[in-house]
Each structure stands twice: as structure tokens, then as C-alpha cells.
Design a protein around this motif. Structure first.
Motif, PDB file in Angstrom:
ATOM      1  N   ARG A 121      -1.932   3.724  -4.578  1.00 35.15           N
ATOM      2  CA  ARG A 121      -2.703   2.820  -3.798  1.00 35.15           C
ATOM      3  C   ARG A 121      -3.595   4.019  -3.111  1.00 35.15           C
ATOM      4  O   ARG A 121      -2.962   4.884  -2.319  1.00 35.15           O
ATOM      5  CB  ARG A 121      -2.002   1.816  -3.184  1.00 35.15           C
ATOM      6  CG  ARG A 121      -1.256   0.599  -3.942  1.00 35.15           C
ATOM      7  CD  ARG A 121      -2.289   0.091  -4.848  1.00 35.15           C
ATOM      8  NE  ARG A 121      -3.208  -0.715  -3.951  1.00 35.15           N
ATOM      9  CZ  ARG A 121      -3.382  -1.966  -3.739  1.00 35.15           C
ATOM     10  NH1 ARG A 121      -2.269  -2.647  -3.876  1.00 35.15           N
ATOM     11  NH2 ARG A 121      -4.291  -2.395  -2.913  1.00 35.15           N
ATOM     12  N   HIS A 164      -9.880  -3.246  -4.279  1.00 38.23           N
ATOM     13  CA  HIS A 164     -10.123  -4.382  -3.220  1.00 38.23           C
ATOM     14  C   HIS A 164     -11.405  -5.239  -3.622  1.00 38.23           C
ATOM     15  O   HIS A 164     -11.182  -6.379  -3.402  1.00 38.23           O
ATOM     16  CB  HIS A 164     -10.403  -3.575  -1.823  1.00 38.23           C
ATOM     17  CG  HIS A 164      -8.975  -2.943  -1.393  1.00 38.23           C
ATOM     18  ND1 HIS A 164      -7.990  -3.675  -1.191  1.00 38.23           N
ATOM     19  CD2 HIS A 164      -8.666  -1.717  -1.196  1.00 38.23           C
ATOM     20  CE1 HIS A 164      -6.927  -2.870  -0.870  1.00 38.23           C
ATOM     21  NE2 HIS A 164      -7.327  -1.678  -0.949  1.00 38.23           N
ATOM     22  N   THR A 202      -9.016   6.837  -5.280  1.00 36.48           N
ATOM     23  CA  THR A 202      -7.612   6.700  -5.533  1.00 36.48           C
ATOM     24  C   THR A 202      -7.000   7.720  -6.265  1.00 36.48           C
ATOM     25  O   THR A 202      -6.134   8.372  -6.046  1.00 36.48           O
ATOM     26  CB  THR A 202      -7.650   5.308  -5.932  1.00 36.48           C
ATOM     27  OG1 THR A 202      -7.895   4.420  -5.093  1.00 36.48           O
ATOM     28  CG2 THR A 202      -6.001   4.876  -6.059  1.00 36.48           C
ATOM     29  N   HIS A 252       0.946  -1.206  -0.040  1.00 35.83           N
ATOM     30  CA  HIS A 252       0.043  -0.113   0.003  1.00 35.83           C
ATOM     31  C   HIS A 252       1.050   1.283   0.063  1.00 35.83           C
ATOM     32  O   HIS A 252       0.476   2.173   1.006  1.00 35.83           O
ATOM     33  CB  HIS A 252      -0.841  -0.114   1.248  1.00 35.83           C
ATOM     34  CG  HIS A 252      -1.785  -1.098   1.114  1.00 35.83           C
ATOM     35  ND1 HIS A 252      -3.343  -1.075   0.234  1.00 35.83           N
ATOM     36  CD2 HIS A 252      -1.912  -2.508   1.520  1.00 35.83           C
ATOM     37  CE1 HIS A 252      -3.774  -2.158   0.617  1.00 35.83           C
ATOM     38  NE2 HIS A 252      -3.028  -3.111   1.226  1.00 35.83           N
TER      39      HIS A 252
END
Length: 284
Positions: A284, A257, A176, A151
Motif C-alpha cells: 500500500r 484511492h 506505490t 495501509h
């Protein structure tokens, strides 16, 4: 704990590019540089079982010799890694980096980076590792696992350094990529470098307002910025824009995700990485 630029090197042809991009990033960010080499003592490809149907005594003797051979291989791999790190450090110093550090670890690259990620401001890696097939269409499995696990921003680089002079941000208005715009706006990494922002989609009011927000955020931070909304398939459209505008570096969000987001976004990320000829900065 000081966050640093971390460069993962191995015996692949990409290591020189990793060294040079990491040196550039370290200086641009004003962040310390660390070179990392990981000895994987558990290779994924299983060695052939040479013990066969031998008699007990012969089999024990052969297994003992194989164990000694594994130990020798591990020592050779460690020494090779030490020499690679020494060469990488010297190369970075020649390029003006002040006192780069080196670290050598045993284990897998993914597990090692996951363990160290609190120390990482930016990870620099090559497109493929030394054990990967050298076909340009291949994406190293290690890289894909690193991108899915970490991440932290990851800069995937080619084997030859070219100082970025035009940057393209693939923007979709998601959380993001909005964070990506804000990160680019305040980061010294691209000071003085024109930033192009592209939305792949229809010319709608929402897309236009998203693009206007991204451009004004970048311009208010002192960046030269221009943008476009282009219809078409994501990977092909971005590739065409890169060629048309002579873009040196692509910035994009990495895998999502959720399962549905993975299906929609993950495949695009993988395609962009696989087909990229220049560096790609993944957020990320």
C-alpha cells in the motif's frame, strides 16, 4: 511500539499455511510474531427468527433460551479460538520462532486489524476464511475489506507453505510500485531470492527507463534481478510469466484511492487475488 508480523488465523484450511508463512516472515525480517484470532459476535448471516407467531409467554421463554444458546456459542467459539492460538504458537515454536505471542479479540476482523495496524509490520492472512465457500475461484469478502482498509503490507497465502525461491514484482512506474521496489531492495524478507520485475504494456522509452531504474535499484542493494516488458491484459500476462519462470511469490500494489484508479487497478488486484495459487504480497 515494536512492529510485528501479525498472522490472522481461524478455523479454515488456510490456517496452517498462515502459520508457516508467518513463521518464515518473522524469522526473515527479525520481527516478533503475533497470532490473532477474532471472535465475530455479530455474524453477517442472520440467524433464522424462530420466535414466530407464538403466544407471549412461550415467545418470551423461547427468546430467553435463544439468548442462553447465543451465550453458550460465544463461550465455545472463544475456547475454540484459544485452542487454535495454542496450536499455532506451538507450530511456530517448532519452526524456530522465539516466543510468538497470541491475542484473542471480540469484534470484526476488519475493525480489529484497523485498530491494531500501527503495530503491524506485515499482516499474514489466508485467501479465504472459515465461513467462505471453498471454491478456488472465490475470494473471501473479509480479505477484500482488509486489503481496502489497511495501509500495511499484506501477505495473502495458500494453505501449504513453500519457501519463496523466485519473486515477481508487477511494476507500473506508479508511486506505490516504486515504493515497492525500494521496500524490496532494503527488506531482508527476500535476501538471496532472485527478483523478476515485469511491466505490462508497450515497449516505450518511458517503460524501458522505469524498468532500468527498478532493476538497478534492486541490483545496487545486492539482489539478483531481471526484468521484462510484456504486452497484453495485465492479469493474464502476469499469470503466464509466473508459470513460465516458475515464480513462487507475486508482489503487487493494492487498490488505489481515486474512483477512476479503483476501476482500473482494483479490478486487477481482485482478479490476481482470486486466481492466485501461490502467495501474493500486497503493498500500500
Amino acid at each position: 511500539m515494536t512492529e510485528q508480523v501479525m498472522a490472522a488465523i481461524d478455523g479454515s484450511k488456510f490456517s496452517e499455511g498462515v502459520c508457516d508463512y508467518a513463521a518464515w516472515a518473522s524469522q526473515a525480517l527479525g520481527a516478533p510474531l503475533t497470532f490473532l484470532h477474532v471472535n465475530d459476535n455479530h455474524p453477517q448471516t442472520a440467524e433464522t427468527d424462530l420466535s414466530g407467531n407464538l403466544g407471549l409467554g412461550a415467545r418470551e421463554h423461547l427468546l430467553e433460551e435463544l439468548a442462553q444458546l447465543d451465550e453458550k456459542r460465544a463461550k465455545v467459539a472463544q475456547e475454540q479460538g484459544r485452542l487454535m492460538l495454542k496450536a499455532a504458537r506451538e507450530r511456530a515454536v517448532e519452526r524456530g520462532v522465539d516466543d510468538p505471542a497470541v491475542r484473542q479479540r471480540n469484534g470484526t476482523l476488519v475493525e480489529t486489524l484497523e485498530e491494531l495496524q500501527e503495530e503491524i509490520r506485515l499482516l499474514v492472512v489466508g485467501k479465504r476464511g472459515e465461513t467462505a465457500h471453498q471454491d478456488s475461484g472465490h475470494l473471501g469478502s473479509n480479505l477484500e475489506r482488509v486489503v481496502r482498509t489497511l495501509h500495511r503490507p499484506i501477505l495473502m497465502v495458500p494453505d501449504t507453505f513453500r519457501r519463496p525461491e523466485r519473486v515477481l514484482l508487477a511494476f507500473d512506474g506508479s508511486k506505490t510500485t516504486r515504493k515497492g521496489v525500494e521496500m524490496l531492495a532494503r527488506s531482508p524478507l527476500f535476501d538471496g531470492v532472485p527478483v523478476h520485475v515485469v511491466i505490462v504494456g508497450a515497449e516505450t522509452g518511458d517503460n524501458r527507463s522505469q524498468l532500468d531504474w527498478a532493476l538497478s535499484t534492486l541490483r545496487e542493494a545486492g539482489h539478483e534481478a531481471e526484468g521484462a516488458i510484456r504486452a497484453g491484459e495485465v492479469e493474464a500476462t502476469l499469470r503466464a510469466y509466473k508459470q513460465e519462470q516458475e515464480i513462487d511469490l507475486l508482489v503487487m500494489g493494492a487498490y488505489g484511492h481515486s474512483r477512476i484508479r479503483h476501476l482500473l487497478v482494483g479490478s486487477t488486484t481482485t482478479a490476481m487475488l482470486r486466481n492466485a495459487r501461490g502467495p501474493v504480497l500486497l503493498l500500500r
